[in-house]
Design an enzyme around this catalytic site. Structure first.
Site: not given
Ligand code: XBP
Ligand code: MG
Length: 252
Positions: A8, A10
């Site tokens: 991922d 953020d």
């Protein structure tokens, strides 16, 4: 057995939400002459909805803004979001947000160990490029075999779509990959795609329920900046590729 790591962006690679995305949204609201303002707490609440456009729509509805029900709302949000992306990229270009502790080391050692790398995120592709280029250099974009980002799939996290997309592109089953996440929506998404997941939480996500994750840490850590482990343990002060693989053999 483990062939790829899927990250991922953020909150996982860098703490981009509070001082990056939030600031860029507020700049866009001001530029458009709106009285909308997302303070740190409000933003924490709004993070329950992934995707910037979806988040703005949710804000208008849940905070009963006068724009609620306006037939032009979607068009307005698309315009605001384009401006927000411009602001966010400019912010990273002017003042790069650093990667979280241990991220660079872990990516480099995964490459050395011939582990394939990919990205699965709800954020806009330009944001991923800006973060990687500024934090790791232009060539780092080539480290990732697939960058699955933004509106490329119909449903954003917590739906599994983006992880399913990345797995399909890499032609790998979930059992040969590890996901790296920071939030409950990310964890729900990776779990729904049947991926074993390592969580590094942050200020906005430390209260989330990550039960069932392979490992829950405050950060990957460095030899001189150890991790605090919440769930399961590698027995090491900082996270390494070897310990991830060893642990995955125990749980898979
Ligand atoms: C990240 C997000 C994104 C960003 C904003 O979630 O929710 O929406 O906050 O990005 P994750 P855009 O870390 O789970 O991918 O404004 O480009 O949509
Ligand atoms: Mg995240």
């Amino acid at each position: 057995m483990i062939k790829a790591f899927i990250f991922d962006v953020d909150g996982t690679l860098a703490d981009t939400e509070r001082d990056g995305h939030r600031v860029a949204f507020n700049q866009a609201f001001e530029q458009a002459g709106l009285d909308w303002f997302w303070d740190e707490d409000t933003y924490g609440e709004l993070l329950s909805v992934t995707g910037g456009k979806e988040r703005m729509k949710y804000y208008v509805d849940s905070h009963n803004k006068p724009e609620k029900g306006n037939p032009d709302l979607l068009e307005m949000i698309i315009g605001l979001h384009a401006k927000k992306t411009e602001n966010y990229v400019a912010l990273l270009n002017n003042n790069a947000i650093p990667l979280r502790p241990g991220v660079k080391r872990l990516l480099e050692s995964a490459r050395d160990a011939k582990i394939r790398l990919a990205i699965a995120t709800t954020t806009t592709p330009q944001n991923v490029t800006a973060l990687l280029e500024n934090a790791l250099g232009k060539e780092s974009l080539d480290w990732f075999e697939v960058i699955g980002a933004g509106d490329i799939v119909p449903d954003k996290k917590p739906a599994p779509d983006i992880y399913d997309y990345v797995l399909k592109e890499m032609d790998l089953p979930a059992s040969h990959c590890i996901a790296f996440e920071d939030s409950i929506n990310g964890y729900k998404s990776s779990s729904a795609a049947n991926l074993t997941t390592v969580i590094t939480y942050n200020g906005y996500t430390e209260q989330d329920d990550f039960s069932g994750a392979m490992l829950v840490l405050d950060q990957y850590g460095e030899p001189d900046d150890p991790s605090v482990v919440l769930e399961k343990t590698t027995g090491e002060a900082y996270l390494t590729v070897e310990s991830i693989i060893k642990l995955s053999h125990e749980v898979l």
